[in-house]
Design a protein around this motif. Structure first.
Motif, PDB file in Angstrom:
ATOM      1  N   ALA A   1      15.276   5.650  -0.647  1.00  0.00           N
ATOM      2  CA  ALA A   1      15.818   6.308  -1.839  1.00  0.00           C
ATOM      3  C   ALA A   1      16.927   5.454  -2.431  1.00  0.00           C
ATOM      4  N   VAL A   2      17.129   5.643  -3.731  1.00  0.00           N
ATOM      5  CA  VAL A   2      18.240   5.011  -4.433  1.00  0.00           C
ATOM      6  C   VAL A   2      19.076   6.126  -5.046  1.00  0.00           C
ATOM      7  N   VAL A   3      20.379   6.075  -4.817  1.00  0.00           N
ATOM      8  CA  VAL A   3      21.309   7.031  -5.427  1.00  0.00           C
ATOM      9  C   VAL A   3      22.176   6.237  -6.397  1.00  0.00           C
ATOM     10  N   SER A   4      22.111   6.601  -7.669  1.00  0.00           N
ATOM     11  CA  SER A   4      22.793   5.814  -8.694  1.00  0.00           C
ATOM     12  C   SER A   4      23.972   6.556  -9.318  1.00  0.00           C
ATOM     13  N   GLY A   5      25.121   5.904  -9.269  1.00  0.00           N
ATOM     14  CA  GLY A   5      26.302   6.405  -9.963  1.00  0.00           C
ATOM     15  C   GLY A   5      26.591   5.578 -11.196  1.00  0.00           C
ATOM     16  N   LEU A   6      25.606   4.782 -11.630  1.00  0.00           N
ATOM     17  CA  LEU A   6      25.800   3.912 -12.792  1.00  0.00           C
ATOM     18  C   LEU A   6      25.753   4.705 -14.099  1.00  0.00           C
ATOM     19  N   PRO A   7      26.575   4.338 -15.081  1.00  0.00           N
ATOM     20  CA  PRO A   7      26.575   5.024 -16.383  1.00  0.00           C
ATOM     21  C   PRO A   7      25.463   4.484 -17.279  1.00  0.00           C
ATOM     22  N   LEU A   8      24.218   4.870 -17.006  1.00  0.00           N
ATOM     23  CA  LEU A   8      23.075   4.274 -17.703  1.00  0.00           C
ATOM     24  C   LEU A   8      23.138   4.441 -19.219  1.00  0.00           C
ATOM     25  N   LEU A   9      23.761   5.524 -19.688  1.00  0.00           N
ATOM     26  CA  LEU A   9      23.811   5.752 -21.134  1.00  0.00           C
ATOM     27  C   LEU A   9      24.652   4.702 -21.858  1.00  0.00           C
ATOM     28  N   SER A  10      25.545   4.046 -21.156  1.00  0.00           N
ATOM     29  CA  SER A  10      26.395   3.037 -21.788  1.00  0.00           C
ATOM     30  C   SER A  10      25.944   1.616 -21.455  1.00  0.00           C
ATOM     31  N   ILE A  11      24.774   1.498 -20.823  1.00  0.00           N
ATOM     32  CA  ILE A  11      24.243   0.190 -20.441  1.00  0.00           C
ATOM     33  C   ILE A  11      23.107  -0.191 -21.384  1.00  0.00           C
ATOM     34  N   PRO A  12      23.052  -1.451 -21.860  1.00  0.00           N
ATOM     35  CA  PRO A  12      21.969  -1.881 -22.760  1.00  0.00           C
ATOM     36  C   PRO A  12      20.586  -1.628 -22.145  1.00  0.00           C
ATOM     37  N   VAL A  13      19.627  -1.343 -23.005  1.00  0.00           N
ATOM     38  CA  VAL A  13      18.280  -0.974 -22.562  1.00  0.00           C
ATOM     39  C   VAL A  13      17.654  -2.025 -21.654  1.00  0.00           C
ATOM     40  N   LYS A  14      17.765  -3.303 -22.014  1.00  0.00           N
ATOM     41  CA  LYS A  14      17.163  -4.359 -21.192  1.00  0.00           C
ATOM     42  C   LYS A  14      17.762  -4.378 -19.789  1.00  0.00           C
ATOM     43  N   LYS A  15      19.042  -4.090 -19.698  1.00  0.00           N
ATOM     44  CA  LYS A  15      19.695  -4.085 -18.393  1.00  0.00           C
ATOM     45  C   LYS A  15      19.274  -2.863 -17.585  1.00  0.00           C
ATOM     46  N   VAL A  16      19.096  -1.727 -18.254  1.00  0.00           N
ATOM     47  CA  VAL A  16      18.607  -0.523 -17.571  1.00  0.00           C
ATOM     48  C   VAL A  16      17.232  -0.806 -16.978  1.00  0.00           C
ATOM     49  N   MET A  17      16.386  -1.481 -17.740  1.00  0.00           N
ATOM     50  CA  MET A  17      15.048  -1.815 -17.251  1.00  0.00           C
ATOM     51  C   MET A  17      15.137  -2.735 -16.031  1.00  0.00           C
ATOM     52  N   ALA A  18      16.050  -3.704 -16.081  1.00  0.00           N
ATOM     53  CA  ALA A  18      16.206  -4.629 -14.956  1.00  0.00           C
ATOM     54  C   ALA A  18      16.692  -3.886 -13.711  1.00  0.00           C
ATOM     55  N   ILE A  19      17.584  -2.925 -13.898  1.00  0.00           N
ATOM     56  CA  ILE A  19      18.093  -2.137 -12.769  1.00  0.00           C
ATOM     57  C   ILE A  19      16.963  -1.329 -12.135  1.00  0.00           C
ATOM     58  N   LEU A  20      16.176  -0.656 -12.966  1.00  0.00           N
ATOM     59  CA  LEU A  20      15.079   0.152 -12.452  1.00  0.00           C
ATOM     60  C   LEU A  20      14.004  -0.707 -11.789  1.00  0.00           C
ATOM     61  N   GLU A  21      13.638  -1.801 -12.430  1.00  0.00           N
ATOM     62  CA  GLU A  21      12.623  -2.685 -11.844  1.00  0.00           C
ATOM     63  C   GLU A  21      13.084  -3.219 -10.494  1.00  0.00           C
ATOM     64  N   GLY A  22      14.355  -3.613 -10.423  1.00  0.00           N
ATOM     65  CA  GLY A  22      14.890  -4.130  -9.170  1.00  0.00           C
ATOM     66  C   GLY A  22      14.954  -3.073  -8.098  1.00  0.00           C
ATOM     67  N   ALA A  23      15.372  -1.865  -8.476  1.00  0.00           N
ATOM     68  CA  ALA A  23      15.482  -0.770  -7.511  1.00  0.00           C
ATOM     69  C   ALA A  23      14.114  -0.402  -6.944  1.00  0.00           C
ATOM     70  N   PHE A  24      13.121  -0.273  -7.808  1.00  0.00           N
ATOM     71  CA  PHE A  24      11.789   0.115  -7.337  1.00  0.00           C
ATOM     72  C   PHE A  24      11.101  -1.026  -6.583  1.00  0.00           C
ATOM     73  N   ALA A  25      11.496  -2.254  -6.858  1.00  0.00           N
ATOM     74  CA  ALA A  25      10.949  -3.378  -6.096  1.00  0.00           C
ATOM     75  C   ALA A  25      11.445  -3.344  -4.650  1.00  0.00           C
ATOM     76  N   GLN A  26      12.600  -2.717  -4.426  1.00  0.00           N
ATOM     77  CA  GLN A  26      13.172  -2.625  -3.076  1.00  0.00           C
ATOM     78  C   GLN A  26      12.719  -1.369  -2.331  1.00  0.00           C
ATOM     79  N   MET A  27      12.070  -0.439  -3.041  1.00  0.00           N
ATOM     80  CA  MET A  27      11.705   0.858  -2.462  1.00  0.00           C
ATOM     81  C   MET A  27      10.270   0.904  -1.973  1.00  0.00           C
ATOM     82  N   GLY A  28      10.049   1.769  -0.999  1.00  0.00           N
ATOM     83  CA  GLY A  28       8.701   2.054  -0.553  1.00  0.00           C
ATOM     84  C   GLY A  28       7.945   2.820  -1.618  1.00  0.00           C
ATOM     85  N   ALA A  29       6.631   2.986  -1.426  1.00  0.00           N
ATOM     86  CA  ALA A  29       5.779   3.627  -2.429  1.00  0.00           C
ATOM     87  C   ALA A  29       6.219   5.051  -2.755  1.00  0.00           C
ATOM     88  N   ASP A  30       6.764   5.769  -1.772  1.00  0.00           N
ATOM     89  CA  ASP A  30       7.166   7.161  -1.988  1.00  0.00           C
ATOM     90  C   ASP A  30       8.657   7.300  -2.281  1.00  0.00           C
TER      91      ASP A  30
END
Length: 201
Positions: free
Chosen positions: A117-146
Motif C-alpha cells: 500500500a501507499v499512503v500519501s500526504g502529498l498536496p496533489l491539488l497544488s502539484i502540476p499534472v505531469k508531476k502527479v502522473m509521475a508520482i502515481l506511475e512510480g508508486a504503482f510501479a513499486q506496488m503489487g498487483a493488489d
C-alpha cells in the motif's frame, strides 16, 4: 518531551515550512488524528510493506504502525530536510528516502519489496499534472498487483482528475470523510482497474 510539547513544536515546524514553500506543504498544521485513523483504516499487519509519501512530522506514520505494520516495513519518502531529520529520529527502524516522490520509478525500494500500500500526504491539488502522473506511475510501479494508493484531500472530489485516472488505468473510490480534521478531509483509495478479458471466439 511531552505529547503536547511535541504537537506544538510540529505545528510550528509546519507553519515555518509552509511559509517557505506553501505549494509543497499546502497546510499550516499537521494532519489530525481523525484523518490519520481514516487514511490508515484499511491497513493491517497483513498489508505488507507500506510506502508513505510526504510523511511530514509522522502523524500518518504512527497510525500505520498502530495498525500492525512493522516499522521496519515502512519506506518514508520525504523531500523536506526539516521533516526528514525528525522522521529519522522518531522512526529509526523505517527506511527513509529524502527525495522527490516524482522520481519513485527510478528508485530501488529496500530489499526489493513489492509494496502492499501507499499512503500519501502529498498536496496533489497544488502539484502540476505531469508531476502527479509521475508520482502515481512510480508508486504503482513499486506496488503489487493488489496494492492500493490512499490519498486525502481537503477538496470535494478526488484530487486526481478523471482523465489522469483513465490514462493510467486507475479507479478511485471514496473511503470516507472526517469533519474532525482541520480542515475537514476526504480519503480516496486508488487501485488498478481489473484487466478486461479478451472475448472468446
Amino acid at each position: 518531551m511531552t505529547t503536547m510539547t511535541t504537537t506544538c513544536a510540529d505545528t510550528f515546524d509546519f507553519f515555518r515550512a509552509w511559509l517557505r514553500a506553501p505549494l509543497r506543504v499546502a497546510s499550516i498544521v499537521p494532519s489530525g488524528q481523525a484523518l490519520a485513523e481514516l487514511i490508515t483504516s484499511e491497513l493491517t499487519a497483513e498489508t505488507g510493506p507500506v510506502l508513505e509519501l510526504g510523511p511530514g512530522s509522522g502523524v500518518f506514520t504512527r497510525a500505520i504502525i498502530n495498525r500492525g505494520v512493522r516499522e521496519s516495513d515502512l519506506v518514508l519518502v520525504e523531500s523536506g530536510a526539516e521533516f526528514a531529520t525528525k522522521l529519522a529520529f522518531r522512526f529509526p527502524a523505517a527506511h527513509l528516502l529524502q527525495m522527490d516522490a516524482a522520481a519513485l520509478r527510478s528508485v530501488e525500494i529496500p530489499q526489493g519489496w513489492p509494496v502492499g500500500a501507499v499512503v500519501s500526504g502529498l498536496p496533489l491539488l497544488s502539484i502540476p499534472v505531469k508531476k502527479v502522473m509521475a508520482i502515481l506511475e512510480g508508486a504503482f510501479a513499486q506496488m503489487g498487483a493488489d496494492g492500493a494508493f490512499y490519498q486525502f484531500t481537503y477538496g470535494p472530489r478526488c484530487p486526481v482528475p478523471r482523465p489522469i485516472l483513465d490514462r493510467l488505468g486507475l479507479k478511485a473510490t471514496l473511503v470516507g470523510q472526517t469533519f474532525a480534521n482541520l480542515p475537514p478531509a476526504r480519503v480516496y483509495r486508488i487501485r488498478r482497474r481489473p484487466a478486461r478479458l479478451a472475448p472468446a471466439w
